[in-house]
Design a protein around this motif. Structure first.
Motif, PDB file in Angstrom:
ATOM      1  N   TYR A 140     -45.293 -95.265  90.983  1.00  0.00           N
ATOM      2  CA  TYR A 140     -44.346 -95.000  92.066  1.00  0.00           C
ATOM      3  C   TYR A 140     -43.358 -93.946  91.586  1.00  0.00           C
ATOM      4  CZ  TYR A 140     -45.924 -99.662  93.630  1.00  0.00           C
ATOM      5  OH  TYR A 140     -46.675-100.747  94.005  1.00  0.00           O
ATOM      6  N   THR A 141     -43.066 -92.983  92.413  1.00  0.00           N
ATOM      7  CA  THR A 141     -42.088 -91.956  92.056  1.00  0.00           C
ATOM      8  C   THR A 141     -41.518 -91.329  93.316  1.00  0.00           C
ATOM      9  OG1 THR A 141     -41.716 -89.910  90.809  1.00  0.00           O
ATOM     10  CG2 THR A 141     -43.873 -90.166  91.873  1.00  0.00           C
ATOM     11  N   ASN A 142     -40.282 -90.843  93.221  1.00  0.00           N
ATOM     12  CA  ASN A 142     -39.709 -90.093  94.330  1.00  0.00           C
ATOM     13  C   ASN A 142     -39.707 -88.593  94.060  1.00  0.00           C
ATOM     14  OD1 ASN A 142     -37.705 -90.025  92.414  1.00  0.00           O
ATOM     15  ND2 ASN A 142     -36.190 -91.141  93.616  1.00  0.00           N
ATOM     16  N   THR A 143     -40.478 -88.183  93.027  1.00  0.00           N
ATOM     17  CA  THR A 143     -40.782 -86.771  92.833  1.00  0.00           C
ATOM     18  C   THR A 143     -42.076 -86.483  93.601  1.00  0.00           C
ATOM     19  OG1 THR A 143     -42.136 -87.097  90.846  1.00  0.00           O
ATOM     20  CG2 THR A 143     -39.746 -86.936  90.540  1.00  0.00           C
ATOM     21  N   ASP A 144     -42.626 -85.257  93.431  1.00  0.00           N
ATOM     22  CA  ASP A 144     -43.824 -84.928  94.218  1.00  0.00           C
ATOM     23  C   ASP A 144     -45.126 -85.288  93.518  1.00  0.00           C
ATOM     24  OD1 ASP A 144     -43.932 -83.024  92.243  1.00  0.00           O
ATOM     25  OD2 ASP A 144     -43.919 -81.293  93.591  1.00  0.00           O
ATOM     26  N   GLY A 145     -45.048 -85.942  92.354  1.00  0.00           N
ATOM     27  CA  GLY A 145     -46.270 -86.341  91.667  1.00  0.00           C
ATOM     28  C   GLY A 145     -45.981 -86.779  90.252  1.00  0.00           C
ATOM     29  N   ALA A 146     -47.032 -87.089  89.484  1.00  0.00           N
ATOM     30  CA  ALA A 146     -46.852 -87.583  88.118  1.00  0.00           C
ATOM     31  C   ALA A 146     -48.105 -87.292  87.298  1.00  0.00           C
ATOM     32  CB  ALA A 146     -46.546 -89.069  88.110  1.00  0.00           C
ATOM     33  N   GLU A 147     -47.936 -87.355  85.985  1.00  0.00           N
ATOM     34  CA  GLU A 147     -49.047 -87.241  85.052  1.00  0.00           C
ATOM     35  C   GLU A 147     -49.088 -88.522  84.224  1.00  0.00           C
ATOM     36  OE1 GLU A 147     -50.919 -84.037  81.812  1.00  0.00           O
ATOM     37  OE2 GLU A 147     -48.851 -83.813  82.535  1.00  0.00           O
ATOM     38  N   LEU A 148     -50.310 -89.034  83.992  1.00  0.00           N
ATOM     39  CA  LEU A 148     -50.477 -90.277  83.258  1.00  0.00           C
ATOM     40  C   LEU A 148     -51.086 -89.987  81.898  1.00  0.00           C
ATOM     41  CD1 LEU A 148     -50.098 -93.388  83.697  1.00  0.00           C
ATOM     42  CD2 LEU A 148     -52.533 -93.471  84.259  1.00  0.00           C
ATOM     43  N   PRO A 206     -59.901 -97.369  81.991  1.00  0.00           N
ATOM     44  CA  PRO A 206     -60.526 -98.353  81.091  1.00  0.00           C
ATOM     45  C   PRO A 206     -59.495 -98.811  80.060  1.00  0.00           C
ATOM     46  CG  PRO A 206     -61.922 -96.423  81.355  1.00  0.00           C
ATOM     47  CD  PRO A 206     -60.594 -96.069  81.936  1.00  0.00           C
ATOM     48  N   TYR A 207     -59.328-100.118  79.968  1.00  0.00           N
ATOM     49  CA  TYR A 207     -58.266-100.625  79.105  1.00  0.00           C
ATOM     50  C   TYR A 207     -58.553-100.345  77.645  1.00  0.00           C
ATOM     51  CZ  TYR A 207     -55.109-103.723  76.625  1.00  0.00           C
ATOM     52  OH  TYR A 207     -54.153-104.212  75.758  1.00  0.00           O
ATOM     53  N   CYS A 208     -57.528 -99.819  76.977  1.00  0.00           N
ATOM     54  CA  CYS A 208     -57.547 -99.566  75.537  1.00  0.00           C
ATOM     55  C   CYS A 208     -56.137 -99.789  75.036  1.00  0.00           C
ATOM     56  CB  CYS A 208     -58.005 -98.137  75.256  1.00  0.00           C
ATOM     57  SG  CYS A 208     -57.898 -97.663  73.511  1.00  0.00           S
ATOM     58  N   PRO A 209     -55.916-100.650  74.053  1.00  0.00           N
ATOM     59  CA  PRO A 209     -54.559-100.903  73.567  1.00  0.00           C
ATOM     60  C   PRO A 209     -53.884 -99.609  73.113  1.00  0.00           C
ATOM     61  CG  PRO A 209     -56.074-102.521  72.679  1.00  0.00           C
ATOM     62  CD  PRO A 209     -56.923-101.459  73.331  1.00  0.00           C
ATOM     63  N   GLY A 210     -52.554 -99.599  73.209  1.00  0.00           N
ATOM     64  CA  GLY A 210     -51.783 -98.428  72.803  1.00  0.00           C
ATOM     65  C   GLY A 210     -50.597 -98.216  73.719  1.00  0.00           C
ATOM     66  N   GLU A 211     -50.344 -96.947  74.044  1.00  0.00           N
ATOM     67  CA  GLU A 211     -49.209 -96.615  74.906  1.00  0.00           C
ATOM     68  C   GLU A 211     -49.691 -95.971  76.190  1.00  0.00           C
ATOM     69  OE1 GLU A 211     -44.930 -94.592  74.204  1.00  0.00           O
ATOM     70  OE2 GLU A 211     -46.575 -93.153  74.220  1.00  0.00           O
ATOM     71  N   LEU A 212     -49.216 -96.543  77.304  1.00  0.00           N
ATOM     72  CA  LEU A 212     -49.476 -95.980  78.636  1.00  0.00           C
ATOM     73  C   LEU A 212     -48.163 -95.405  79.136  1.00  0.00           C
ATOM     74  CD1 LEU A 212     -51.646 -95.843  80.993  1.00  0.00           C
ATOM     75  CD2 LEU A 212     -50.457 -97.850  81.923  1.00  0.00           C
ATOM     76  N   LYS A 213     -48.189 -94.125  79.529  1.00  0.00           N
ATOM     77  CA  LYS A 213     -46.941 -93.459  79.917  1.00  0.00           C
ATOM     78  C   LYS A 213     -47.148 -92.605  81.152  1.00  0.00           C
ATOM     79  CE  LYS A 213     -45.258 -90.064  77.336  1.00  0.00           C
ATOM     80  NZ  LYS A 213     -44.542 -89.358  76.255  1.00  0.00           N
ATOM     81  N   ALA A 214     -46.195 -92.717  82.092  1.00  0.00           N
ATOM     82  CA  ALA A 214     -46.177 -91.857  83.271  1.00  0.00           C
ATOM     83  C   ALA A 214     -45.018 -90.880  83.133  1.00  0.00           C
ATOM     84  CB  ALA A 214     -46.008 -92.689  84.537  1.00  0.00           C
ATOM     85  N   VAL A 215     -45.304 -89.617  83.466  1.00  0.00           N
ATOM     86  CA  VAL A 215     -44.300 -88.557  83.371  1.00  0.00           C
ATOM     87  C   VAL A 215     -44.220 -87.855  84.720  1.00  0.00           C
ATOM     88  CG1 VAL A 215     -43.593 -86.440  82.213  1.00  0.00           C
ATOM     89  CG2 VAL A 215     -44.777 -88.225  80.924  1.00  0.00           C
ATOM     90  N   ALA A 216     -43.007 -87.735  85.251  1.00  0.00           N
ATOM     91  CA  ALA A 216     -42.797 -87.036  86.521  1.00  0.00           C
ATOM     92  C   ALA A 216     -41.687 -86.015  86.334  1.00  0.00           C
ATOM     93  CB  ALA A 216     -42.448 -88.019  87.628  1.00  0.00           C
ATOM     94  N   GLN A 217     -41.718 -85.000  87.177  1.00  0.00           N
ATOM     95  CA  GLN A 217     -40.752 -83.911  87.059  1.00  0.00           C
ATOM     96  C   GLN A 217     -40.232 -83.546  88.441  1.00  0.00           C
ATOM     97  OE1 GLN A 217     -41.792 -79.766  85.543  1.00  0.00           O
ATOM     98  NE2 GLN A 217     -40.907 -80.683  83.687  1.00  0.00           N
ATOM     99  N   THR A 218     -38.919 -83.364  88.541  1.00  0.00           N
ATOM    100  CA  THR A 218     -38.315 -82.980  89.808  1.00  0.00           C
ATOM    101  C   THR A 218     -38.457 -81.485  90.035  1.00  0.00           C
ATOM    102  OG1 THR A 218     -36.137 -82.523  88.874  1.00  0.00           O
ATOM    103  CG2 THR A 218     -36.614 -84.811  89.487  1.00  0.00           C
ATOM    104  N   ALA A 219     -38.090 -81.049  91.220  1.00  0.00           N
ATOM    105  CA  ALA A 219     -38.154 -79.614  91.543  1.00  0.00           C
ATOM    106  C   ALA A 219     -37.241 -78.807  90.637  1.00  0.00           C
ATOM    107  CB  ALA A 219     -37.790 -79.401  93.006  1.00  0.00           C
TER     108      ALA A 219
END
Length: 815
Positions: free
Chosen positions: A645-653, A677-690
């Motif tokens: 979920y984000t209020n920017t125009d998109g995200a990168e996973l 596919p599940y793999c232990p570690g770090e899951l991160k979402a990155v979003a950027q505003t205009a």
């Protein structure tokens, strides 16, 4: 606003509201919350002055005895009352007569007692008040004697259920003593109707009610002083000499050029109106300070809701008056934390379902910036629970409705009145009676009713669950093109913190409410907003019903995303109040569930993932949120739907530093989905505003539970201010990563100058008593509430659990 202005404003408002005795010659209001004797059960002769109550428990108010009890399937409150006890309770307090009272009036003020309260002074019965949600005042003057005086209060909540939700029991709001001169302003003696005459010119029409308790007519002068948010006087006026015998209403009007306008976006724009009753020589007989705000509310089918000329959408939440482990005796710090969480989510409005709230709630809404739909009743003359207010409605509704309107009329935050909710068997005639009665007292706000649109008296059609069916809102508008619509309860979804399911569930099909059991889902299929499954088979099988999925896929009729897409562009639709902000006790689907998990925040006030979906829709502050958490042992290489979920125009996973691709939010799309596919570690979402501001959200896979973490919202507590600290307790691994599925029993010990007033984990099936010191975490978390007590020691909190390194936190104890 400059830093200097902010500091001045803080000091001004803090001084105004922090005093326990209100300044002003001739008027003194002091708290009576401390040191009451309490007994649970019937106590013959306890109303008498000299009754021996030395063996009774000593406690401070507010107090809810039901929340202190044990959950039991056989308790008469049943499903509605969360299976907690009710009964009869007695309270007693002694007050010492002061010589200066010889020429004064002395009153006792109760903000709320649930229910059927009878008040005695020195053995003399004053009155009984059935409705548990509204305050009242009694005159003690003629019953006081030199020396010790005894107040006794019987609270009769023996007949249950008395409501459709958890009501609590006892003197659960504040009590004050008021001392005035014989000539003084009435209980709600300053009534203000403010607004804008035109752009740049505000008005306030003031009705001051003065009482004269002397046997002869008295001459007075009425003075009004208006001060801005920094305490500067901006206006002053005086009336001519007025003769008062008995009770007199005095009407005045003030006008202010270029006012600062109150709104949810600018709640700091409040004024203080000081009303003084003077004798002809200028001596002050009485004085009251009233907080007001100037704003213009306009409602139409063409433009919806406009506040100060600006198009505004209600982004609202329904709330009940309880607060998890403290029941209905809600400390102000607990209430303020809850409102702060809603504000950070982007919520701008609250509906008080389905009864008047405590006075401090409205003050906080004025300060923090919430529009309020203030609701007087649930039902009317037809009881909805066997022993509810419907049994008293015919005799009491006018008295209670007048108290309700006069109590709350001055708050700028209140922009709608609501006269009821899903009222059974109401007639158009009765609806008109209530609306006309309110209009006599206040014609400055529109009036609505939850699911009351079949009546012709209300100005705004309130729509509850039926408004969530496909085409229902548009269909109503087609039949009633001149009536604006508001979602008084839209929408209803379920979610449990930390629980996920990839298959969509529908209430009638998968977990029917008691009234839906045996009914086919087939006729509903074309009416509800169907949601595609996130995966063709169920990935998460760890939790069974009644725990619900925290994806937006556990619905009654409409999901959160469909609510927003369906309603946000309808000009005649003013917005909606979601059911509900927080999980509340009672109204579950049956034993052993304490509640049904409607809340965007759980019984602890911990956010579910849907909190962040609302934040993405409603808030302007850049944000991104990813779900689910990333600790799923045994699911290696299994596809897990990852939602952003984000209020920017998109995200990168990213997974373990590797990009899984960028996704753009398409028109009307309110979530992004990756199959990972599940793999232990770090899951991160990155979003950027205009403007290239970056926001991130990440989860790391947790190891075995080994430690306890404590975070707190405050490091010091004042006994005088009745401060409460919220301790968020988490189970973590050896690296400090929170373990999201850890359910471990913990022991909480509070030493020194504090006390534990409640433990909660958010698990709707956990029936551990709230006063216990042991409770397990639910999905890794536990909430502990700690309050200062009357000793000078600092507060030490120790938390331990089998197989876990213990944790300790020290809180400073302030005077």
């Amino acid at each position: 606003m400059t830093t200097t202005t902010i500091v001045k404003t803080f000091l001004f408002w803090g001084l105004l509201f922090s005093l326990s005795a209100f300044a002003g010659t001739g008027r003194e209001q002091v708290t009576l919350d401390r040191s009451w004797r309490f007994y649970l059960g019937e106590a013959e002769h306890a109303y008498k002055k000299d009754y021996d109550d030395s063996h009774w428990r000593m406690l401070d108010l507010p107090h809810d005895w039901s929340i202190e009890g044990e959950y039991d399937k056989n308790n008469p409150a049943g499903i509605s009352g969360a299976f907690l006890p009710t009964g009869i309770g007695w309270y007693r307090k002694k007050i010492e007569y002061r010589p200066d009272w010889n020429t004064k009036r002395v009153y006792i003020l109760f903000d709320g007692v649930y229910m059927n309260s009878t008040v005695y002074i020195n053995g003399k019965k004053l009155r009984t008040r059935p409705y548990g949600y509204i305050g009242f005042q009694y005159d003690l003057t003629d019953h006081l004697v030199p020396g010790t005086n005894t107040i006794a209060v019987k609270v009769d909540h023996s007949k249950a259920p008395s409501g459709r939700w958890y009501t609590g029991s006892g003197i659960y709001r504040h009590v004050n003593l008021l001392v005035t001169n014989q000539v003084h302003l009435s209980r709600h003696g300053v009534q203000v109707k403010s607004g804008l005459e035109r752009l740049g010119l505000a008005f306030a029409r003031i009705t001051s009610t003065v009482e004269n308790h002397t046997p002869s007519s008295q001459s007075i002068v009425l003075e009004q002083v208006l001060k801005d948010r920094e305490g500067h006087m901006v206006l002053k006026q005086r009336s001519g000499e007025i003769k008062v015998l008995g009770k007199e209403d005095i009407d005045q009007e003030i006008k202010l050029k270029n006012p600062l306008l109150w709104s949810a976006e600018s709640p700091e724009n409040r004024y203080v109106l000081q009303t003084k009753v003077l004798n002809p020589e200028g001596g002050v007989l009485d004085e009251r300070s009233t907080v007001i705000g100037f704003r213009k509310i306009e409602v139409s089918v063409e433009e919806g809701l406009r506040v100060n000329g600006k198009k505004t959408i209600i982004k609202g939440m329904c709330m009940h008056h309880d607060a998890g482990p403290v029941g209905t005796a809600v400390p102000e710090d607990v209430l303020r934390r809850r409102l702060k969480l809603l504000r950070e989510m982007g919520c701008n409005a609250i509906r008080t379902t389905h009864n008047p709230f405590a006075p401090e709630f409205y003050r906080m809404c004025d300060e923090m910036g919430f529009y309020v739909m203030d609701e007087a009743f649930d039902g009317w003359e037809v009881a909805k629970a066997e022993h509810d207010y419907g049994n008293y409605f015919e005799e009491w509704w006018k008295k209670d409705l007048e108290e309700f309107i006069k109590r709350d009329i001055n708050h700028p935050s209140i922009i709608f009145w609501s006269i009821g909710n899903e009222v059974r068997g109401f007639t158009d005639k009765r609806q008109h009676e209530l609306v006309d009665f309110i209009k006599e007292l206040d014609d400055s706000r529109p009036i609505t009713q939850g699911e009351g649109s079949k009546g012709t008296a209300i100005e705004i059609a309130g729509m509850n669950g039926h408004g969530e069916f496909k085409g229902a809102i548009a269909g109503f508008h087609k039949k009633h093109p001149s009536k604006p619509v508001i979602g008084t309860e839209i929408t209803h979804t379920y979610q449990t913190r930390g629980v996920y399911r990839t298959k969509t569930s529908y209430r009638r099909r998968d977990f029917p409410a008691p009234w839906e059991k045996g009914q086919s889902f087939a006729p509903m299929k074309d009416k509800v907003y169907l949601i595609p499954d996130l995966f063709e088979k169920e990935v998460f099988t760890e939790y069974e019903l009644p725990y619900q999925s925290s994806y937006d896929n556990s619905i009654v009729r409409m999901g959160i995303r469909d609510y927003w897409k369906e309603t946000k562009d309808k000009p005649y639709f003013l917005g909606a109040f979601r059911w509900t902000a927080f999980d509340y006790l009672g109204e579950s689907f049956g034993w052993p569930a304490r509640t049904a998990p409607f809340g965007i925040l759980d019984l602890c006030g911990f956010p579910t993932d849907n909190y962040y979906l609302y934040q993405a829709i409603w808030s302007d502050k850049p944000m991104v949120h990813v779900l689910p958490h990333w600790t799923h042992p045994g699911k290696e290489n299994v596809n897990i739907p990852v939602v952003v979920y984000t209020n920017t125009d998109g995200a990168e996973l990213f997974l373990n530093g590797k990009s899984l691709g960028k996704k753009k939010l398409k028109e009307g799309e309110l979530q992004l989905v990756w199959q990972v596919p599940y793999c232990p570690g770090e899951l991160k979402a990155v979003a950027q505003t205009a403007s290239r501001q970056t926001v991130t959200k990440a989860y790391k896979t947790a190891g075995n539970p080994e430690t306890i973490k404590i975070s707190t919202d405050r490091k010091s507590l004042s006994y005088q201010d009745r401060d409460v600290a919220h301790l968020e307790v988490s189970i973590a691994d050896s690296k400090g990563i929170e373990v999201p599925r850890a359910n471990r029993e913990l022991h909480v010990e509070v030493k020194g100058g504090g006390e534990l007033i409640g433990l909660e984990n958010g698990d709707i099936l956990d029936l551990t008593p709230h006063m216990a010191q042991n409770r397990r975490t639910f999905n890794g978390k536990l909430l502990a509430l700690v309050r200062a007590v009357d000793t000078n020691e600092d507060i030490e909190v120790l938390i331990s659990g089998k197989g876990l390194a213990p944790a300790r936190i020290l809180l400073e104890r302030l005077p």
